[in-house]
Design an enzyme around this catalytic site. Structure first.
Site, mmCIF file in Angstrom:
data_model
loop_
_atom_site.group_PDB
_atom_site.id
_atom_site.type_symbol
_atom_site.label_atom_id
_atom_site.label_comp_id
_atom_site.label_asym_id
_atom_site.label_seq_id
_atom_site.Cartn_x
_atom_site.Cartn_y
_atom_site.Cartn_z
ATOM 1 N N CYS A 180 -6.837 45.552 10.424
ATOM 2 C CA CYS A 180 -7.849 44.841 9.637
ATOM 3 C C CYS A 180 -9.261 45.199 10.058
ATOM 4 O O CYS A 180 -10.239 44.729 9.473
ATOM 5 C CB CYS A 180 -7.618 43.338 9.715
ATOM 6 S SG CYS A 180 -6.033 42.877 8.977
ATOM 7 N N HIS A 188 -9.936 39.300 1.805
ATOM 8 C CA HIS A 188 -9.863 40.293 2.875
ATOM 9 C C HIS A 188 -9.296 41.627 2.399
ATOM 10 O O HIS A 188 -8.174 41.992 2.729
ATOM 11 C CB HIS A 188 -9.029 39.722 4.020
ATOM 12 C CG HIS A 188 -8.914 40.615 5.218
ATOM 13 N ND1 HIS A 188 -9.855 41.556 5.557
ATOM 14 C CD2 HIS A 188 -7.936 40.694 6.162
ATOM 15 C CE1 HIS A 188 -9.452 42.190 6.655
ATOM 16 N NE2 HIS A 188 -8.298 41.681 7.038
#
Lengths: 464, 395
Positions: free
Chosen positions: B86, B339
């Site tokens: 991420c 995200h």
């Protein structure tokens, strides 16, 4: 002293039972005459075979024969016995043999007795929802170790007959048991059973035995045969609690008889399916040291009742949509083979320099960084403590929600694992959990097995 | 062997950031083109062909440099695709920054993109190499939910207190998102709604989890001494740090799920580089990786913005609110943006860019001079951590 016999035994009944086939039943109290043993959604005949075999110990150099019996093999072409041998740690010289069908429990036992091997039988029995015998069949497994010469039960005699007739059958790939009208086969079974009983008792030079157990897929035939053989009926009582457990049934009945036996007792055990097989045993003084800690009866009486809907979901007989998550990937053959010690044996590594345990096993120590200075460290008999846990509603499972726990294993090492066989539905940080070999999932026709964790099985109070 | 740091060596001179949305009518190509186009427009006279080299970060929306060179028809240019969980967007920036700092190129572009909404799965998914099937396939909320009870247990918070803290974090970041036209969610959410939301994993409800969206970001980076050739308001990199964890927290019993040790290391490193001794006083704002509410709680301590065991009190006191002493995620954070993995790290830097240039409109932090972007990937006990600090002037 006979040259053949049983030196150790183990029985496994799953943690669950079904007492009703009514949807939305408010009470699971045992108000009917029949209940059935239910394996959890992550159990199959391989995992239950492993559970029944947990007391087995092997020498590395040993030549060994492992006979595995089931009417519900996990694969057709591939040998379930090979998977089981890997998990139970059978040495590489082992001859693993698979037996198939409702007679296979008796065949495997006969082979193990003859060749001083090991016999394991396990079955998952499913009747079509709504059929009359839905509660009359059940799941379980049994193991007999016939190695060595310190027998707890010596084989006095055996006898067999074979006859072709159509009673119970199932095509490959079919989920449900098919059967002919039970009335058709009653007389055939009863005659086969009494014949092999008479023959075996004659060879053993006995008129009767302390205990007689009869395993037969036709319950009416079994009841009549028990009556004719003057059985105490305890085998029938057990069957009403757990159901007829297929190829494992003979084994579970013998285990139950051994649980109750004293030195000098005799046991006549008969399996009827496509013929009949009888075994006569005499229990010896060694039984006192080898009785299993959880008897078959204790296991049967502490099974936790579940709702019919939950049972149907576990067996994939109703399809309830879970979270929108991808299907898990199937495991790949080379890494499974490379890492068999870890995957099947739960063998971690322990650093020779700093004693740190790494799970999964690692060539570089997670503590001191030493490279390739480790020894194998088996965790499959080691419990652990919950360091952290979560209930994950996003994980696809046949018994939501999935509980995942981070376990600090006794003796060192930490691993994360799915919690299984947890009737309370809750897990606390600090709780003690035990490893249990389970099927994680099946994808693309490949079963993925590994070790989950579960609360310790206790003798507990009856849920009956 | 030494870490010489990146203080005042490079600057961002142009940036573009798409709205983060369910972009049903845009592909990853479209999003990249939009972000790159906007970044070029932010510096007068800058042309795509002026850029010497490119990086593109994406977790799963493309493979190789062609993820960028094909949609933009870059001819004869080096393009590197990077992935680092991420923190993929930050990794794109980090490598681009090194490339100009080394002198290999004069002007480079870091981009990041993720197109998540072409899948209908809930939450994030990933493809892994063929395996032996023994690893737990944690969901992100499952893995990060381990932080909350561990923190509450260690510092003696009741279940209700923990809930109040997590709710405040979600409430704050949604409030901040209301003011940001690029955010995916622009409605304020009541504390009652957050508290009573359907559970996803452990104590985490739907509003404790960041959403899933599509987006892309682009940044143009040059050596610090060249920065004013391109804009009168460049932002200068003051520190840059990255740690890839050994994943030993998941293997050894010493880790207690109340910290990201990897983050704490990057924080110390980046403060050293930037010459910061009291981050809570010296930083004007912090963009942090609020993938889940307990993540932000724990990060406040790992970043030294709260003392150990006290972040929960600071959260409740409003310290990290937009008008508070130490504004955290003034743009709305992952909570309001969702995200898109390859874009998120650069999206954090985009807020630093706007704030340090005094272009953040209604949510402008008055007099912002130093801003931090903190981005992480993986899961507690096994993560990768990125931190960068930007300043509005050299020295």
């Amino acid at each position: 002293m006979s040259a053949n016999g049983i030196s150790n035994y183990g029985a496994y009944l799953p943690s669950w039972k079904l007492t009703t086939t009514k949807f939305g039943a408010e009470s699971f109290k045992l108000n009917s005459k029949q209940s059935r043993s239910v394996s959890y959604f992550d159990e199959d005949t391989v995992t239950m075979s492993v559970e029944a075999s947990c007391c087995l110990k092997f020498q590395d150099s040993e030549s060994c024969e492992v006979n595995v019996a089931t009417a519900t093999p996990t694969y057709l072409d591939k040998s379930p016995a090979a998977s089981i041998c890997e998990v139970i740690g059978a040495p590489s010289h082992t001859r693993a043999i698979d037996f198939h069908g409702l007679r296979s429990g008796a065949s495997g036992l006969w082979n193990a007795l003859s060749n001083h091997g090991i016999s394991i039988s396990a079955d998952v029995r499913v009747s079509a929802p709504g059929s009359a015998d839905e509660l009359a069949v059940g799941d379980g497994s049994a193991m007999f170790d016939c190695r060595g010469d310190e027998f707890i039960a010596s084989l006095l005699s055996s006898s067999s007959r074979t006859e072709e007739f159509l009673d119970r059958w199932r095509l490959p790939g079919e989920s449900f048991i098919s059967s002919w009208d039970d009335r058709f086969s009653i007389d055939i079974y009863v005659e086969l059973i009494t014949q092999v009983a008479t023959d075996a008792l004659a060879i053993a030079k006995l008129e009767s035995t302390t205990r007689t157990v009869v395993s037969c897929p036709n319950p009416r035939a079994a009841a009549l045969a028990r009556k004719l053989l003057k059985s105490s009926g305890e085998d029938g009582e057990l069957e009403k609690l757990i159901g007829f457990t297929g190829s494992a049934h003979l084994g579970l009945l013998i285990c139950d008889a051994l649980d109750q036996s004293e030195p000098g007792d005799t046991i006549l055990a008969i399996n009827a399916a496509d013929g009949a097989d009888a075994f006569v045993f005499e229990v010896t003084g060694h039984i006192k040291n080898k009785k299993q800690s959880h008897t078959v009866r204790q296991q049967a009486q502490t099974q936790h009742p579940i709702a019919y809907e939950r049972y149907l979901r576990w067996r994939s007989l109703i399809d309830l949509r879970g979270p929108r998550r991808p299907e898990p990937d199937a495991p790949a053959a080379p890494p499974m083979w490379r890492r068999a010690d870890w995957k099947y044996g739960l063998v971690a590594s322990r650093c020779l320099k700093c004693e740190t345990v790494c799970a999964p096993p690692a060539r570089v120590c997670s503590n001191c960084g030493s490279i390739d200075t480790f020894v194998q460290h088996s965790m499959k008999d080691l419990g652990g403590t919950v360091a952290s846990m979560t209930v994950d509603f996003l994980q696809p499972t046949l018994d939501p929600p999935m509980i995942l726990a981070v376990i600090d294993v006794n003796g060192g090492g930490r691993r994360s694992a799915e919690v299984t066989d947890n009737p309370s539905g809750e897990i606390q940080v600090g709780e003690k959990l035990q490893p249990s070999f389970r099927k994680i999932h099946s994808s693309n026709g490949i079963h993925n097995y590994f070790w989950k964790v579960r609360p310790e099985r206790t003798e507990g109070e009856s849920h009956g | 062997m030494a870490n010489h740091g990146m203080r005042d060596r490079v600057a961002i001179v142009a940036m573009g950031c798409t709205p983060f949305r369910d972009h049903w009518n845009k592909s990853a190509d479209d999003l990249l083109i939009d972000a790159v186009k906007e970044s070029l427009q932010s510096s007068e006279g800058l042309e795509l062909d002026d850029i010497d080299a490119f990086w593109v970060g994406t977790q799963g929306s493309g493979m190789a440099g062609v993820t960028l060179s094909k949609p933009l028809q870059l001819k004869g240019k080096p393009v590197t695709r990077v992935e680092n969980y991420c923190a993929t967007g930050s990794e794109s920036f980090r490598n681009a920054a090194f490339a100009v700092a080394s002198g290999a190129y004069d002007i480079v572009m870091a981009t990041g993109v993720e197109k998540l909404k072409d899948s209908s799965f809930a939450g994030l998914t990933a493809s892994w190499p063929p395996s032996d099937g023994t690893d737990i396939n944690w969901t992100a909320p499952g893995a990060f939910s381990l932080l909350a009870p561990a923190y509450a247990h260690k510092y003696g918070l009741s279940e209700d207190q923990l809930r109040e803290v997590l709710t405040h974090i979600a409430w704050k970041n949604h409030q901040n998102g209301v003011l940001n036209e690029r955010a995916q969610f622009r409605s304020a959410v009541s504390k009652e709604t957050i508290t009573n939301a359907q559970k996803v994993a452990g104590p985490l409800g739907v509003f404790d989890c960041s959403g899933v969206s599509d987006g892309a970001v682009a940044a143009v980076i040059v050596r610090a001494e060249d920065a004013y050739k391109y804009t009168d308001r460049p932002i200068f990199l003051k520190g840059l740090s990255f740690v890839s964890g050994a994943c030993d927290g998941a293997m050894t019993s010493s880790y207690d799920y109340t910290t990201f040790p990897e983050v704490a290391i990057t924080a110390r490193d980046v403060y050293d580089q930037a010459g910061i001794t009291n981050p809570r006083e010296e930083l004007s704002l912090v963009e942090c990786h609020d993938c889940f509410t307990p993540t932000e709680l724990v990060l406040m301590e790992d970043l030294g913005l709260s003392n150990r065991g006290e972040a929960w009190k600071d959260v409740l006191n409003g310290t990290f609110d937009r008008m508070g002493e130490m504004p955290v995620n003034v743009d709305g954070g992952l909570k309001s943006f969702g995200h898109p993995i390859g874009a998120t790290g650069l999206r954090m830097m985009f807020e630093c860019w706007l704030q340090l240039r005094n272009e953040a409109g209604e949510r402008q932090v008055p007099g912002a001079t130093l801003a931090m972007a903190q981005n992480l990937g993986g899961q507690p006990g096994a993560c990768v951590a990125f931190a960068a600090i930007f300043g509005k002037s050299l020295g």
